[in-house]
Design a protein around this motif. Sequence first.
Motif, PDB file in Angstrom:
ATOM      1  N   GLN A  51      17.201  -5.085 -91.278  1.00 50.22           N
ATOM      2  CA  GLN A  51      16.609  -3.779 -90.970  1.00 50.22           C
ATOM      3  C   GLN A  51      15.150  -3.898 -90.540  1.00 50.22           C
ATOM      4  O   GLN A  51      14.681  -3.098 -89.722  1.00 50.22           O
ATOM      5  CB  GLN A  51      16.709  -2.854 -92.184  1.00 50.22           C
ATOM      6  CG  GLN A  51      18.114  -2.375 -92.456  1.00 50.22           C
ATOM      7  CD  GLN A  51      18.205  -1.564 -93.735  1.00 50.22           C
ATOM      8  OE1 GLN A  51      17.373  -1.677 -94.645  1.00 50.22           O
ATOM      9  NE2 GLN A  51      19.230  -0.731 -93.828  1.00 50.22           N
ATOM     10  N   ILE A  54      15.067  -5.825 -86.755  1.00 51.54           N
ATOM     11  CA  ILE A  54      15.508  -5.101 -85.557  1.00 51.54           C
ATOM     12  C   ILE A  54      14.348  -4.376 -84.873  1.00 51.54           C
ATOM     13  O   ILE A  54      14.123  -4.590 -83.677  1.00 51.54           O
ATOM     14  CB  ILE A  54      16.697  -4.178 -85.875  1.00 51.54           C
ATOM     15  CG1 ILE A  54      17.947  -5.031 -86.145  1.00 51.54           C
ATOM     16  CG2 ILE A  54      16.953  -3.182 -84.742  1.00 51.54           C
ATOM     17  CD1 ILE A  54      19.132  -4.267 -86.705  1.00 51.54           C
ATOM     18  N   HIS A  92      21.368  -7.409 -81.061  1.00 49.36           N
ATOM     19  CA  HIS A  92      22.785  -7.043 -80.955  1.00 49.36           C
ATOM     20  C   HIS A  92      23.553  -7.585 -82.161  1.00 49.36           C
ATOM     21  O   HIS A  92      24.329  -6.861 -82.804  1.00 49.36           O
ATOM     22  CB  HIS A  92      23.362  -7.590 -79.652  1.00 49.36           C
ATOM     23  CG  HIS A  92      24.771  -7.170 -79.395  1.00 49.36           C
ATOM     24  ND1 HIS A  92      25.776  -7.251 -80.320  1.00 49.36           N
ATOM     25  CD2 HIS A  92      25.356  -6.666 -78.287  1.00 49.36           C
ATOM     26  CE1 HIS A  92      26.903  -6.819 -79.818  1.00 49.36           C
ATOM     27  NE2 HIS A  92      26.673  -6.459 -78.577  1.00 49.36           N
ATOM     28  N   THR A  95      22.457  -5.835 -85.507  1.00 47.40           N
ATOM     29  CA  THR A  95      22.984  -4.468 -85.546  1.00 47.40           C
ATOM     30  C   THR A  95      24.456  -4.481 -85.915  1.00 47.40           C
ATOM     31  O   THR A  95      24.908  -3.696 -86.758  1.00 47.40           O
ATOM     32  CB  THR A  95      22.752  -3.775 -84.190  1.00 47.40           C
ATOM     33  OG1 THR A  95      21.347  -3.747 -83.919  1.00 47.40           O
ATOM     34  CG2 THR A  95      23.296  -2.359 -84.191  1.00 47.40           C
ATOM     35  N   VAL A 105      21.313   0.928 -89.753  1.00 50.39           N
ATOM     36  CA  VAL A 105      20.559   0.006 -88.909  1.00 50.39           C
ATOM     37  C   VAL A 105      19.074   0.264 -89.066  1.00 50.39           C
ATOM     38  O   VAL A 105      18.277  -0.664 -89.156  1.00 50.39           O
ATOM     39  CB  VAL A 105      21.005   0.137 -87.433  1.00 50.39           C
ATOM     40  CG1 VAL A 105      20.112  -0.680 -86.514  1.00 50.39           C
ATOM     41  CG2 VAL A 105      22.457  -0.289 -87.288  1.00 50.39           C
TER      42      VAL A 105
END
Length: 191
Positions: A51, A54, A92, A95, A105
């Motif tokens: 988390q 990202i 990608h 996630t 996410v």
Amino acid sequence: MRRAALALVTGLSLMALPACAATASPASPARSSVSATPSEGFNAADVMFLQMMIPHQRQGIEMARLATTRAVRGQVKALASAVETTQRDEVHTMTAWLIGWGRPVAADPRAHAAHGGLHVTSPAEIATLRTMDGDGFERRFLNVMIAHQHNAIDMARTEIGTGLNAQVKSLARRVDQSRSAQIGQMLAELN
């Protein structure tokens, strides 16, 4: 020396691509042992790492895209292109893992306050980069990206020490290695 550093960074960046590319779409053939959803267990440290990484990676992508058109030297543009490709694929993958685990996410940034908060570059710094080009842009980009990638290394090393999921920890080790190599190349470009 610079060519060797670029080759090293590009090579390390590309090492992560097959694993990440295997998760590009549900219909794509598996080309590695990395799956869209790691099959083994995970802990809160794994979730927190993903988390936090990202939004961090998305900022790196944004800055790298600026550098591919605003930097002066080909070596810096090539590095930026490798950063963008690698981090896009990592986002990608990360996630997909969170979704597969049924975890959000995007976590509330306050949820990570006890861990030093989200390790991101200030929006004001990125806005400044958007207004620059040429030599001035390139120097500032390299300095900002060095600090940005240090944050990625710190988060990766925390995951390596506290995470449970072997695939997430493997990603963290690749982040540590590739970002360390990138920082070495960026420091060489500044000299």
